[in-house]
Enzyme design. Sequence first.
Site, PDB file in Angstrom:
ATOM      1  N   ASP A 199      -8.875  -5.247   3.331  1.00 46.45           N
ATOM      2  CA  ASP A 199      -7.670  -5.939   2.873  1.00 46.45           C
ATOM      3  C   ASP A 199      -7.737  -7.443   3.132  1.00 46.45           C
ATOM      4  OD1 ASP A 199      -6.300  -3.627   2.017  1.00 46.45           O
ATOM      5  OD2 ASP A 199      -5.694  -3.175   4.067  1.00 46.45           O
ATOM      6  N   LYS A 207       0.099  31.821   5.954  1.00 44.23           N
ATOM      7  CA  LYS A 207       0.416  30.613   5.180  1.00 44.23           C
ATOM      8  C   LYS A 207      -0.886  29.861   4.958  1.00 44.23           C
ATOM      9  CE  LYS A 207       1.791  27.077   7.525  1.00 44.23           C
ATOM     10  NZ  LYS A 207       2.594  26.220   8.416  1.00 44.23           N
ATOM     11  N   PHE A 220      -5.411  27.948  12.229  1.00 42.70           N
ATOM     12  CA  PHE A 220      -6.025  27.533  10.968  1.00 42.70           C
ATOM     13  C   PHE A 220      -7.506  27.238  11.187  1.00 42.70           C
ATOM     14  CE2 PHE A 220      -7.515  24.234   8.096  1.00 42.70           C
ATOM     15  CZ  PHE A 220      -7.133  24.724   6.850  1.00 42.70           C
ATOM     16  N   GLU A 224       2.663  18.985   9.325  1.00 44.60           N
ATOM     17  CA  GLU A 224       2.985  19.895   8.223  1.00 44.60           C
ATOM     18  C   GLU A 224       3.846  21.059   8.714  1.00 44.60           C
ATOM     19  OE1 GLU A 224       0.482  23.474   6.555  1.00 44.60           O
ATOM     20  OE2 GLU A 224      -0.390  21.570   5.888  1.00 44.60           O
ATOM     21  N   ASP A 254       2.560  26.308  14.629  1.00 44.17           N
ATOM     22  CA  ASP A 254       1.786  25.273  13.943  1.00 44.17           C
ATOM     23  C   ASP A 254       2.298  23.915  14.418  1.00 44.17           C
ATOM     24  OD1 ASP A 254       0.474  23.554  12.287  1.00 44.17           O
ATOM     25  OD2 ASP A 254       1.137  24.475  10.406  1.00 44.17           O
ATOM     26  N   ASP A 281       0.860  -1.172   0.000  1.00 45.58           N
ATOM     27  CA  ASP A 281       0.000   0.000   0.000  1.00 45.58           C
ATOM     28  C   ASP A 281       0.902   1.230   0.000  1.00 45.58           C
ATOM     29  OD1 ASP A 281      -2.306   1.492   0.100  1.00 45.58           O
ATOM     30  OD2 ASP A 281      -2.312   1.561   2.281  1.00 45.58           O
TER      31      ASP A 281
END
EC number: 7.2.2.6
Length: 674
Positions: free
Chosen positions: A517, A390, A372, A345, A341, A304
């Site tokens: 799966d 951003k 955010f 990310e 943040d 995967d």
Amino acid sequence: MNNEYKRRFGLPILFHAFIESMLKLNPRQLMRNPVLFVLEMAALLVLLMTVFPSYFGTGQQVGLNAIVCMILLFTILFANFAEALAEGRGKAHADSLIKARKELTAKQILADGSYRNLAATQLVKGDIVLVESGGLIPGDGMIIEGIAAIDESSITGESAVIVKQANTDLSSVTGGTTVVSDWIKVKMTADPGNSFLDRMISLIEGTKRQKAPNEIALSTLLVVFTLIFLIVVVTIYPLAAYVGIQLDVSTLIILFVCLIPTTIGGLLSAIGISGIDRVTRFNILAMSGKAVEMAGDINTVILDKTGTVTFGHRMASEFVVVSGAPIEELVEVAVITSLFDATIEGNSVLELAKQQPVFSGLRTYQGEVVPFTAEERMSGLNFNGTFFRKGAVNAISSYVTQRGGDIPTDLLEKSDAISRLGGTPLAVSRDHKIVGLIHLKDTIKPGMRERLEALRAMGIKTVMCTGDNPLTAATIAREAGIDAFFAESKPEDKLRIVREEQALGKLVAMTGDGTNDAPALAQADVGMAMNSGTNAAKEAANMVDLDSDPTKIIEVISIGKQLLITRGVVTTFSIANDFSKYFAIIPAMFSGSLPQFQTLNIMGLQSPTSAMLSALIFNAVIIPLLIPLALKGVNYKPIGANQLLFRNLMIYGVGGVIFPFIGIKAIDLLLNII
């Protein structure tokens, strides 16, 4: 010498293996191994010749027969010892797991934040516990808070501690392991009776090892060899009598025992049993040795993308300037907007900035943090009257336009280029100016390309299945070095891919963790489920990775190949030994009646009797000398089949011819001194 080594190789386990090897002399048990059974029958015949010499004709050398009988007995004991030692290591492992299960207690965190102590067996799936430095983890689970160094030697046998923490690939923990430092909060992922300890104990104590197809084929070949040599030896006696040479029965038995594949016959079971032990050290629960060995013949691996080839999180990979803005400004603004943040990310932006030559270091900024929101689709910081932002390109573009700024002419072109590569562009701005873009992408795990190249060197095809669009899938496949990929895959597509590969005569390995799966895992020849996955996936697979690391399928394949190669090199070494034994036994058999056979005595052995005993003793002692190799396995490197064959033939084929010359000559000299 650490405690784990003592547990697996200390005096108690060696003594237990010796007792078991004595009990395995029972013919009913030895019948499972035809080579050793025939060897025991030969020893019994020589014993009868020693006790009742008159029944076997005149000229019987009672003393020599007694020595031969003892050597044959020790040969069988050494072979039994190898199997008993391999089994004993597993039983010792089970004993330590049982002890750990009995000793486990838990510090459960209740809904109101208070704690209560209770037995680990009372914990159920979903309970949260606190484990502090020096404490045992009470059950299988996932770290939800904290970071700690964990000693997994009680499970894997490896003494090195592993640092594990929440929200990473290393967040899965196993019951019975020890927290060496710091603390962690663990959420239980298994109910009582379904933990690793319970399954491993059940596997070791309650099941019998299945023989893999290769082992069955080799066992059949050994039986054929034994029958052929039996016919040869029986034929020699009347032929020798026809030309006037009288051979003793004991001499023929020595010839027979030295020619049949006693070495590989004695080590075959030990090699197979050790496969499960080596897989366990990687924290993988194999349902049978058959599954481990099957991994050695795998032709295709289906992986995967998310969480296997890649981290499964979009991370910063590149800073892209726009309209000639300086890279220094882009990096500075990107750092400021990411300092507060706490997402993966945000952290990845800071890590990428540290790698830039223009990075001037992190500083403290005191200002208004702008979190955010799904509505605004951007975040940032207001600092000293300056607004740093951003976010999504269109969101930042609208924000800058509202503040009277202009949109860079190359912004759309460069953001589209990032999107076409399967990435996500983030725009970065200072007040009314867009200073550049951050390229986010699902990053390939470090070393993944090298690991996949290692699979390719083994001759294994890699296939990636992903639900992503074809463009993103193609980009990841190219960067990782994947041989083939299937984009926008559904569960039924995975099953179809497995069946198509098998229809081509290939053996397929697959990893998975979800209920969707399960059909493909059950269909695959080697299916490895994640411990963090669903029960359906774990029940369908024949292996479970307790650390939920799909890339471990590469280690499993390497161990499977190591097992096959170990069996092959021991077989090669055993057969090569016969060549040297000819030059010890054949001259000894015929030199008395046919002096010209003495020219074959190139080792210069002292006497016919000494020559035969030296060959027989060497045949016995080579088995315990090869036990460490059988249990540890041959060092395996992913090279081409032809190179591997040549290397093993040179080391174990040529070595198998030369080493007996040295060993038999040394034993001959020692016998004459005695």
